[in-house]
Design a protein around this motif. Structure first.
Motif, PDB file in Angstrom:
ATOM      1  N   LEU A 182      55.017  11.997 -11.446  1.00  0.00           N
ATOM      2  CA  LEU A 182      53.885  11.961 -10.517  1.00  0.00           C
ATOM      3  C   LEU A 182      52.982  10.784 -10.869  1.00  0.00           C
ATOM      4  O   LEU A 182      52.890  10.386 -12.020  1.00  0.00           O
ATOM      5  N   MET A 183      52.305  10.259  -9.906  1.00  0.00           N
ATOM      6  CA  MET A 183      51.408   9.106 -10.097  1.00  0.00           C
ATOM      7  C   MET A 183      52.114   7.986 -10.842  1.00  0.00           C
ATOM      8  O   MET A 183      51.672   7.541 -11.902  1.00  0.00           O
ATOM      9  N   GLU A 185      52.340   4.945 -10.210  1.00  0.00           N
ATOM     10  CA  GLU A 185      51.604   3.686 -10.348  1.00  0.00           C
ATOM     11  C   GLU A 185      50.807   3.656 -11.651  1.00  0.00           C
ATOM     12  O   GLU A 185      50.770   2.660 -12.357  1.00  0.00           O
ATOM     13  N   SER A 186      50.202   4.838 -11.976  1.00  0.00           N
ATOM     14  CA  SER A 186      49.445   4.902 -13.223  1.00  0.00           C
ATOM     15  C   SER A 186      50.387   4.848 -14.419  1.00  0.00           C
ATOM     16  O   SER A 186      50.071   4.269 -15.454  1.00  0.00           O
ATOM     17  N   ARG A 187      51.541   5.460 -14.251  1.00  0.00           N
ATOM     18  CA  ARG A 187      52.542   5.442 -15.323  1.00  0.00           C
ATOM     19  C   ARG A 187      52.945   3.994 -15.602  1.00  0.00           C
ATOM     20  O   ARG A 187      53.011   3.551 -16.744  1.00  0.00           O
ATOM     21  N   PHE A 189      51.227   1.384 -14.941  1.00  0.00           N
ATOM     22  CA  PHE A 189      50.087   0.690 -15.541  1.00  0.00           C
ATOM     23  C   PHE A 189      50.028   0.954 -17.044  1.00  0.00           C
ATOM     24  O   PHE A 189      49.818   0.042 -17.847  1.00  0.00           O
ATOM     25  N   LEU A 190      50.268   2.198 -17.419  1.00  0.00           N
ATOM     26  CA  LEU A 190      50.248   2.564 -18.842  1.00  0.00           C
ATOM     27  C   LEU A 190      51.334   1.796 -19.600  1.00  0.00           C
ATOM     28  O   LEU A 190      51.104   1.254 -20.686  1.00  0.00           O
ATOM     29  N   MET A 238      59.600   4.506 -25.748  1.00  0.00           N
ATOM     30  CA  MET A 238      60.070   5.884 -25.796  1.00  0.00           C
ATOM     31  C   MET A 238      58.934   6.859 -26.060  1.00  0.00           C
ATOM     32  O   MET A 238      59.028   8.030 -25.713  1.00  0.00           O
ATOM     33  N   MET A 239      57.864   6.351 -26.661  1.00  0.00           N
ATOM     34  CA  MET A 239      56.733   7.225 -26.956  1.00  0.00           C
ATOM     35  C   MET A 239      55.981   7.634 -25.702  1.00  0.00           C
ATOM     36  O   MET A 239      55.263   8.619 -25.685  1.00  0.00           O
ATOM     37  N   ILE A 240      56.159   6.854 -24.650  1.00  0.00           N
ATOM     38  CA  ILE A 240      55.430   7.154 -23.414  1.00  0.00           C
ATOM     39  C   ILE A 240      56.166   8.257 -22.657  1.00  0.00           C
ATOM     40  O   ILE A 240      57.390   8.209 -22.521  1.00  0.00           O
ATOM     41  N   SER A 241      55.418   9.240 -22.200  1.00  0.00           N
ATOM     42  CA  SER A 241      56.089  10.355 -21.533  1.00  0.00           C
ATOM     43  C   SER A 241      56.584   9.931 -20.155  1.00  0.00           C
ATOM     44  O   SER A 241      56.148   8.929 -19.594  1.00  0.00           O
ATOM     45  N   GLU A 242      57.468  10.726 -19.632  1.00  0.00           N
ATOM     46  CA  GLU A 242      58.082  10.531 -18.318  1.00  0.00           C
ATOM     47  C   GLU A 242      58.914   9.259 -18.234  1.00  0.00           C
ATOM     48  O   GLU A 242      59.300   8.831 -17.155  1.00  0.00           O
TER      49      GLU A 242
END
Lengths: 665, 122
Positions: A182-183, A185-187, A189-190, A238-242
């Motif tokens: 979900l979202m 675009e923010s993912r 960006f992160l 890999m540390m970032i979720s999704e």
């Protein structure tokens, strides 16, 4: 390298395809089921990505078009119609065929253009709903990113060369998000923010501005100039979720303009939780462990003679470790029954459609595990039994209505565990088997006498209807009714040490019950002694063990027989069958001091075994007892010996032969 | 086991998140219901991870984003996970710019949230 990926691709894509099929069946019965739609979309999407990576052009194209259509369905821009279902089903079939062609190394002759144009026609046809403005969502910009497809301008190449000369690493990073992200675009960006912390982004496909607006599929690529190593980048991502997957490949620029890095040094994959191991390798391990167990027994015998305490301790420890290892390996042979049952919903749907019947299939217990060798063997028999139920058992909707049943027939596959066995029940709520019809045909064909016909029960009916050439169905259909099959099913099940039972209730339905051993590698057996030799009789074949007086064995037409409760059972002397001399000492061999010799006390132990509808009494010297035994296949030289199915190693390291009841006559 | 601080103005959400963490063996060391409270509690308890509702009303001159910023000013290594509702992209982006490590979207899926926290604690 390519080859090992190919194997992985094949097995995974087959899983995805069967999942898609099953979900399509669900979707068809409930067209507004968002969960199925999402799952189908996810599978098709993943399949597309895998195919593109492997360079399977046609798979990629077709799944891409399917994905487009599914996207519209998912976004509720278009409703699921029967036509759309048909096109989707057909497309999945073609995908399966394409995968099959890859598997068999066949030059594929399948033309996908017809399917693509059908899909396109739907996609381009007018969207009936009012949300057209939304449909203009810039899908064109969401071009899927092929990891190899980044091309660099002259300036970019210059920048890369310069960075390289200064000792920087340049990586092409392909990131795939989970499809239910979900979202996004923010993912994105992160992810980009985190990448900027460890390097400089030279280029992104799609461009960063689009990524941050969410204008991308679920994957995108970034070219990063960094001081960090490949592994560090992978770890950071890999540390970032999704984030579902991360590929990090060094960019090579020595090659002239064009696709860079054509030999990907893969640094990849998040969280590996399972491995695929070729079955042959497992079999080899299994065999080696068998050898290990034998060596262990020899060792412990030697240790027992030496009587050295520390050695004994080590030996005991070794023994328990080896048993534990054996158990673990046994587990790896097991697979959930779902492995074969998962294809059934689609199959049942197709058969039902063809027969113009309506059928609700219910599968219970598909997570129960079975030895994969057995699974391999029962697939066809199960399909046959199901065909049988659909064709003969369940009535047409009109017929059902006439007798007050709901128009859709119920077909249930129930898998359960029962005292050391697995039972698979296939039941329908159809018309059941009409005893009278069976009786008449059997009488007409001269298969039974009038007397037998009067005492017909479920078991005998099964025996009759499984006779080759026996059919109560007036019509011969594509699927069954040709009178072959049930007999094949029965002998197949029996050949792997299982049993087929049958119950029927006129007007209410029939049930076939398969009883199967957990595994073929370890079976429960009765150990018996014949002279000096020990044999193992599979417990599943044993009806009972009895002792009879010597004179109870009578001769009837040159055949030795015994009478057990009104039943005449032929007798086979195992010592004669396997040419074993029983010497006087053998008769008195008795470890436990019990009466065991057949001559001395005049009573003869007999193991009564069953196969199909026949019974046979085996004359042995002694019944030793029940035991779990590890089946070791015989080498080809003695494989064909009649009456012997294999061998096992007993606790004392001696070899015992396992009787093959089917071939003893 | 890691210590978690939960910031949300809704008691229901705090309870829900607490249950998710406790069931998984985490210790929820403190909860906060306002942005200001969050900053003070962070300084006091120094939890390993903070889940921060980003859409909190402005109270005592501080909103969710403000809290994220203050916490990271106090401890640049703070592991703040933003919890946002769908559609608040700009808030999430701002939080990431301020140093939030990751975000989850409401309705919170327990597995996703635990995944995020596990990733941060590695």
């Amino acid at each position: 390298m390519q080859d090992s990926y190919r194997e992985l691709f094949l097995s995974e894509s087959q899983e995805y395809l069967s999942n898609i099929s099953n979900r399509l069946v669900k979707l068809e019965s409930n067209p507004s089921d968002p969960e199925s739609l999402n799952e189908i979309f996810r599978c098709v999407h993943t399949l597309k990505g895998m195919s593109a990576t492997m360079g399977y052009e046609r798979l990629t194209q077709l799944s891409h078009h399917m994905e487009d259509l599914l996207e519209e369905l998912r976004g509720q821009k278009r409703k699921v119609t029967p036509e759309i279902m048909d096109v989707l089903f057909a497309s999945v079939d073609v995908l399966s065929e394409l995968v099959e062609d890859i598997k068999t190394n066949r030059e594929s002759e399948i033309n996908i253009s017809a399917y693509i144009s059908e899909l396109e026609q739907i996609i381009h046809s007018d969207i009936p709903s009012a949300s057209k403005a939304e449909a203009a969502f810039p899908r064109g910009k969401t071009s899927p990113v092929h990891p190899e497809s980044i091309e660099f301008s002259e300036e970019e190449l210059k920048a890369i060369r310069y960075a390289k000369s200064k000792g920087f690493n340049i990586f092409k990073i392909n990131i795939r998000l989970v499809s239910d992200c979900l979202m996004k675009e923010s993912r994105a960006f992160l992810i980009i923010t985190n990448l900027k912390k460890i390097g400089e982004i030279l280029k992104a496909v799609p461009p960063v501005e689009e990524l941050e607006k969410g204008f991308f599929d679920f994957s995108f690529s970034v070219v990063l100039i960094t001081r960090e190593a490949q592994a560090v980048i992978r770890q950071e991502m890999m540390m970032i979720s999704e984030v579902e997957g991360v590929y990090v490949n060094p960019v090579e620029v020595s090659a002239p303009v064009g696709p860079a890095a054509n030999t990907p040094a893969h640094a990849y994959i998040k969280k590996i939780q399972s491995l695929r191991i070729p079955i042959e390798r497992l079999d080899k391990i299994m065999n080696l462990i068998g050898e290990l167990a034998i060596a262990r027994i020899r060792l412990s015998q030697i240790v027992a003679n030496i009587k050295e305490e520390s050695l004994e301790e080590a030996s005991v420890l070794l023994s328990s470790l080896i048993s534990a290892l054996q158990d673990e390996i046994m587990q790896t042979r097991l697979l959930p029954v779902a492995y074969i049952l998962d294809t059934f919903p689609r199959m049942v749907r197709d058969m039902a459609k063809k027969e113009e019947k309506r059928i609700d299939l219910e599968i219970v217990g598909s997570d129960i595990e079975l030895d994969r060798v057995i699974l391999d063997e029962i697939g066809d028999p199960l399909v046959h039994l199901i065909r049988n139920s659909i064709d003969h058992g369940i009535e047409s909707p009109q017929e059902r209505k006439a007798v007050g049943k709901p128009p859709a027939g119920k077909l249930q596959i129930l898998v359960s565990r029962q005292k050391g066995q697995i039972s698979i029940e296939i039941s329908d709520d159809g018309r059941g088997v009409e005893f009278d019809a069976v009786k008449n045909i059997a009488l007409r064909k001269g298969l039974i006498t009038q007397e037998e016909a009067d005492g017909l029960d479920d078991k005998k009916v099964l025996d009759l209807i499984s006779l080759p050439g026996f059919s109560t169905s007036e019509k011969i259909t594509d699927i069954s009714g040709r009178g072959v099959g049930l007999d094949a099913v029965k002998s197949k099940i029996e050949s792997i040490g299982g049993r087929l039972d049958f119950t029927t209730n006129l007007g209410k339905g029939s049930t076939f019950i398969l009883s199967l051993p957990f595994t073929l590698a370890i079976i429960k057996a009765m150990l018996v002694r014949v002279g000096k030799e020990v044999f193992a009789v599979p417990l599943i074949n044993i009806r009972e063990t009895i002792k009879v007086e010597k004179h109870d064995i009578k001769v009837l037409q040159n055949l030795e027989v015994i009478r057990v409760r009104e039943e005449i059972i032929p007798v086979l002397r195992l010592d004669k069958e396997f040419v074993i001399t029983i010497s006087p000492e053998d008769k008195n061999r008795n470890a436990l001091g019990e009466i065991n010799s057949n001559q001395e006390d005049g009573r003869v132990p007999i193991v009564i075994v069953e196969f199909g509808k026949h019974s046979l009494g085996l004359v042995v010297s002694q019944v030793i007892g029940e035991q779990d035994i590890v089946v070791k296949p015989l080498t080809s030289l003695i494989k064909r010996t009649r009456g012997i199915a294999g061998a096992t190693i007993l606790g004392d390291g001696k070899v015992a032969l396992i009787l093959d009841i089917m071939s003893l006559k | 086991m890691a210590r978690v601080m939960i910031v949300d103005d809704a008691l229901f959400m705090r309870q829900l998140l607490t249950k998710i963490f406790v069931d998984e063996g985490y210790e929820v060391c403190v909860e906060a219901g306002t942005a200001r409270d969050a900053v003070e509690k962070y300084k006091e308890f120094k939890p390993d991870v903070v889940t921060m509702d980003i859409v909190m009303p402005m109270m005592e001159d501080l909103d969710g984003i403000g809290a994220v910023k203050e916490i990271l000013k106090f401890d640049p290594r703070a592991k703040v996970v933003v919890v946002s509702v769908m559609g608040e992209q700009s808030l999430v982006v701002e939080a990431i710019k301020a140093g939030a490590k990751d975000f989850v979207v409401k309705p919170v899926r327990p597995a996703r949230l635990l995944d995020v926290v596990k990733g941060l604690l590695r």
